[in-house]
Design a protein around this motif. Structure first.
Motif: not given
Length: 345
Positions: A21-22, A49-52, A54, A67-68, A136-137
């Protein structure tokens, strides 16, 4: 304070709901849980912000979400912290161990009756003591109000921060849920726990026996063995037949290992039912409590009968912490019997 089984229940839920999830945005309703964040609240929000996300990992009572970008969102629940996931599409339920697979084209069997009852706590859109919210996005199946990860904390003794990951000292995976040999920098000092496959048991026993402190105090030392708190220390000592006041250095290697193995066994049984919940503060990521309290042998049972011998359980203070034990099953140092070989128990 949540101990290993309770934190592992949270971790497993976070892994189910958040992996992949982002983070779309960050809402900071109270900056105090971010007191250890380098750069303060704004740096925290900007880093997420904007991180996925993992995955979700744990060592002892310490949680982190890799995080990604190679960093991690680390979290410690303290006395009353909760990480609650809301609004996400329900993940597929894992099959029970040993459950038969359904033939192609047939629905899986209904295993509802084999699961512990679920009592969901306050999952309103604005729970009391909400401090941090990660929006979450959206994904198909999310609730109309959107999906989020909330930090809810009444006493605010825990906290969150975005931090770097550093290599583990032994080169083994960082902890449960993490295949990478990395841990957050602020968790590098935490020892492995009793449910960690990478735990060196001989070294753990040796570290414990090197201390002149009471074994109850040693069990609570997160630099020797992590994840144990007051509940499982008392339970492990009772199952291991050792009084918490005994000096660890005076115990045999076999006795110390017996206590550690017993403590690990208790935590495994607790984990199977979601941990130990006494009130609404101890819930998993979906807001449900654990049910191990009904199986506790000594913790919280002072003045009642020992489940093993019938003696009246006693409570005292060791190293500033309460300790409940059986005067018959767990002998104090001056009453401890010697084995036939003349070695201390």
């Amino acid at each position: 304070m949540p101990e290993l089984p309770e934190v592992e229940s949270v971790r497993a839920g976070l892994a189910r709901h958040l992996t992949g999830r982002r983070v779309a945005d960050v809402e900071i309703l109270d900056p105090r849980p971010l007191r250890r964040q380098d750069g303060g609240p704004e740096a925290f929000a900007q880093a997420l912000r904007g991180r996925v996300i993992t995955g979700a990992a744990r060592r002892g009572k310490f949680l982190w979400l890799p995080l990604d970008d190679g960093r991690a969102l680390s979290a410690h629940l303290g006395m009353s912290g909760q990480l609650l996931v809301r609004g996400t599409a329900a993940p597929a339920a894992a099959a029970a161990p040993g459950a038969p697979l359904s033939p192609p084209g047939e629905s899986p069997p209904d295993l509802t009756a084999t699961r512990a009852p679920s009592l969901v706590r306050d999952l309103s859109s604005h729970p009391r003591h909400l401090r941090i919210r990660l929006l979450l996005a959206p994904r198909p199946g999310d609730s109309p109000g959107g999906a989020a990860l909330d930090l809810v904390d009444q006493r605010m003794l825990g906290g969150m921060r975005v931090t770097e990951l550093v290599p583990t000292l032994d080169g083994a995976p960082g902890g449960q849920g993490s295949p990478e040999p990395l841990v957050p920098a602020d968790a590098a000092h935490i020892a492995r726990d009793l449910l960690d496959p990478a735990l060196d048991w001989a070294a753990a026993v040796a570290r414990a026996r090197s201390s002149r402190r009471a074994i109850k105090t040693v069990l609570l030392d997160q630099g020797i063995i992590s994840g144990i708190g007051n509940i499982y220390a008392d339970e492990g000592l009772w199952h291991g037949g050792v009084h918490g006041s005994r000096r660890t250095c005076a115990l045999s290697r076999q006795a110390v290992e017996r206590v550690l193995r017993a403590t690990g066994g208790v935590m495994e049984r607790a984990l199977a039912v979601g941990g130990t919940s006494f009130d609404a503060l101890y819930v998993d990521a979906e807001g449900a409590p654990g049910y191990f309290a009904r199986s506790l042998a000594v913790y919280g049972r002072a003045g009642r009968e020992c489940r093993r011998c019938g003696a009246t359980l006693r409570s005292e203070v060791i190293g500033g912490r309460s300790h409940t034990s059986c005067p018959r099953c767990q002998r104090r140092a001056r009453d401890a019997r010697m084995t036939r070989a003349g070695r201390p128990l």
